[in-house]
Design a protein around this motif. Sequence first.
Motif, mmCIF file in Angstrom:
data_model
loop_
_atom_site.group_PDB
_atom_site.id
_atom_site.type_symbol
_atom_site.label_atom_id
_atom_site.label_comp_id
_atom_site.label_asym_id
_atom_site.label_seq_id
_atom_site.Cartn_x
_atom_site.Cartn_y
_atom_site.Cartn_z
ATOM 1 N N ARG A 1 -23.574 54.785 -16.210
ATOM 2 C CA ARG A 1 -23.948 56.158 -16.524
ATOM 3 C C ARG A 1 -23.099 56.719 -17.665
ATOM 4 O O ARG A 1 -21.877 56.769 -17.581
ATOM 5 N N ASN A 2 -23.774 57.073 -18.764
ATOM 6 C CA ASN A 2 -23.145 57.748 -19.904
ATOM 7 C C ASN A 2 -21.930 56.980 -20.429
ATOM 8 O O ASN A 2 -20.844 57.539 -20.620
ATOM 9 N N ILE A 3 -22.124 55.675 -20.695
ATOM 10 C CA ILE A 3 -21.016 54.815 -21.118
ATOM 11 C C ILE A 3 -20.728 54.991 -22.613
ATOM 12 O O ILE A 3 -21.621 54.884 -23.456
ATOM 13 N N LYS B 1 -22.383 55.081 -27.401
ATOM 14 C CA LYS B 1 -22.324 56.540 -27.564
ATOM 15 C C LYS B 1 -23.054 57.279 -26.445
ATOM 16 O O LYS B 1 -23.562 58.368 -26.649
ATOM 17 N N GLY B 2 -23.091 56.667 -25.272
ATOM 18 C CA GLY B 2 -23.766 57.303 -24.144
ATOM 19 C C GLY B 2 -24.933 56.476 -23.651
ATOM 20 O O GLY B 2 -26.091 56.840 -23.837
ATOM 21 N N VAL B 3 -24.627 55.343 -23.009
ATOM 22 C CA VAL B 3 -25.669 54.413 -22.562
ATOM 23 C C VAL B 3 -25.864 54.542 -21.053
ATOM 24 O O VAL B 3 -24.902 54.640 -20.295
ATOM 25 N N ASN B 4 -27.136 54.517 -20.655
ATOM 26 C CA ASN B 4 -27.490 54.555 -19.233
ATOM 27 C C ASN B 4 -28.333 53.336 -18.897
ATOM 28 O O ASN B 4 -29.254 52.986 -19.642
ATOM 29 N N LEU B 5 -28.006 52.701 -17.765
ATOM 30 C CA LEU B 5 -28.736 51.498 -17.361
ATOM 31 C C LEU B 5 -28.698 51.375 -15.839
ATOM 32 O O LEU B 5 -27.649 51.556 -15.225
ATOM 33 N N LYS B 6 -29.857 51.067 -15.226
ATOM 34 C CA LYS B 6 -29.934 50.850 -13.784
ATOM 35 C C LYS B 6 -30.475 49.457 -13.509
ATOM 36 O O LYS B 6 -31.467 49.039 -14.112
ATOM 37 N N LEU B 7 -29.814 48.740 -12.604
ATOM 38 C CA LEU B 7 -30.248 47.410 -12.193
ATOM 39 C C LEU B 7 -30.554 47.419 -10.705
ATOM 40 O O LEU B 7 -29.779 47.957 -9.914
ATOM 41 N N LYS B 8 -31.676 46.808 -10.335
ATOM 42 C CA LYS B 8 -32.084 46.752 -8.935
ATOM 43 C C LYS B 8 -32.172 45.313 -8.455
ATOM 44 O O LYS B 8 -32.457 44.403 -9.235
ATOM 45 N N SER B 9 -31.957 45.109 -7.169
ATOM 46 C CA SER B 9 -32.042 43.769 -6.578
ATOM 47 C C SER B 9 -33.426 43.180 -6.810
ATOM 48 O O SER B 9 -34.440 43.878 -6.737
ATOM 49 N N GLN C 1 -14.428 51.173 -20.396
ATOM 50 C CA GLN C 1 -15.124 52.237 -21.125
ATOM 51 C C GLN C 1 -14.185 53.405 -21.402
ATOM 52 O O GLN C 1 -13.251 53.663 -20.651
ATOM 53 N N ASP C 2 -14.431 54.117 -22.508
ATOM 54 C CA ASP C 2 -13.653 55.307 -22.837
ATOM 55 C C ASP C 2 -14.135 56.507 -22.033
ATOM 56 O O ASP C 2 -13.372 57.434 -21.765
ATOM 57 N N LYS C 3 -15.410 56.460 -21.686
ATOM 58 C CA LYS C 3 -16.024 57.569 -20.962
ATOM 59 C C LYS C 3 -17.229 57.031 -20.214
ATOM 60 O O LYS C 3 -17.864 56.078 -20.651
ATOM 61 N N GLY C 4 -17.548 57.636 -19.066
ATOM 62 C CA GLY C 4 -18.686 57.190 -18.290
ATOM 63 C C GLY C 4 -18.255 56.433 -17.040
ATOM 64 O O GLY C 4 -17.062 56.180 -16.830
ATOM 65 N N SER C 5 -19.236 56.060 -16.216
ATOM 66 C CA SER C 5 -18.923 55.461 -14.917
ATOM 67 C C SER C 5 -19.840 54.287 -14.615
ATOM 68 O O SER C 5 -20.975 54.217 -15.090
#
Length: 493
Positions: A6-8, A19-27, A54-58
């Motif tokens: 989230r917001n990497i 500069k703010g990457v979002n990605l979701k992975l599912k089984s 990462q400098d920012k994000g989770s």
Amino acid sequence: MEIELRNIHKAFGSNEVLKGVNLKLKSGEVHALMGENGAGKSTLMNILTGLHKQDKGSVFVDGQEMHFKNPVDAEKYGIAFIHQELNIWPNLSILENLFLMHSITNKFGMLDFQKMRQIAEEKCREIHIELPLDMEAGECSVGQQQMTEIVRNLLLDAKVVIMDEPTAALTDRETEKLFEVMKSLKKRGVAMVYISHRMEEVFNNCDVITVMRDGISVDTRPVNEYGLDEIVRDMVGRSITEFYPERRNLPGEIIMEVKNFNQPGVFHDVNFNLKKGEILGIAGLMGSGRTEIMRAIFGVDKCESGEVFFKGQKLKIEKPEDAIKAGFGFITENRKTEGLILDFSIMRNIALPSIDEFARKSIIDYKRVNEFSHGLADKLGVKAHTLDLEAGALSGGNQQKVVIAKWVGMNPDVIIMDEPTRGIDVGAKRDIYELMNELTASGVSIIMVSSELPEVLGMSDRILVIHEGKIAGELMSSEATQEKIMSLATGGL
């Protein structure tokens, strides 16, 4: 396992990569991650696996925020990264490679090879593959080495597997086997991140696509809701209506002839010619002898017999230096070991074949070298914050651009291009194709070896098909089809 980035954000010095990457992975999902070279794909995956912070994000795993200290820490949670450059010890057996980091010992503290073999065989049966467990890894095919990496990570109970350009060096048969294994892993609930520039593979084997551009995630959609044109537009920021620019240049007179090339067990009775300003496509299955013929022409490998005539004169090519002096360039398929000096700067690599032009009384004019290298790097779109950076630090696609730049800068009469766009994204491919058109319009002749049939069909004026070391047929571009090429490549008529 479900993962969310989230917001990497991530920067290396003044170079802001993410500069703010979002990605979701599912089984049980195969998630394609696409973007031009330099878009930030590998950096994002290195953050997920703990190589970078990462400098920012989770990063969230099953809803819980995680902070992986290093790749080993990520592996404990079942997250594995199979890099394009495989992490294999060539002098160890496949079995030893499988258990290198988590060997099994008996009660006497000695390696229990029988138990390890039993576990390995059972895991291979689960995903329906066979591995030569006693063979040295260095003697195995790239496909077998890649399967070894997959099995090794499954032995660590990997729940997420990241694959970076996994089919780049595989044969067609090995590629099919990889996709079968991916389907098996999917059924077992393993989530996969599939990084690739090959559109057909993505559409046929992935469920979801996330496109990145310049360090941001542009869009995420199910595969069946994402059109090819939309993906290209999202990747490069503009629409590319044609992958292959129109060939307007008409080839001229014959300038080069290869006569009676023979190397026992490799190729035989090879005869062909090349015209001025022509793109001569060389097609055939992997292992057919395409590359070996080109290496012999350039003097990299010896051939038992054969002659090369250039502009009516017989050439004596015993080593690459002879070919270069004759006006030949060779963009090798193996950029890391043959195309570049990885610990040299980008600038030095680009200028290397042309360095004599910048020397006066053995003193090199580095100002001219700098201007020369920057001009070619800009023309090829090499993405680097400085040309003083070591070539080994670049992404695979940018390394390929440096290889092309150094030979183009030499102003050759003939360029042999062996897999010129392997590992290069769709936007950069178009740039390479336009450069090829520009070169042939100026009178340069190109021999292009490629495993991608659409590329051969889209860019060639004439096509030679190699089967088991021999020219199986010649096709003009106007009559060539994938079916005709494959028929010749497999021994048909």
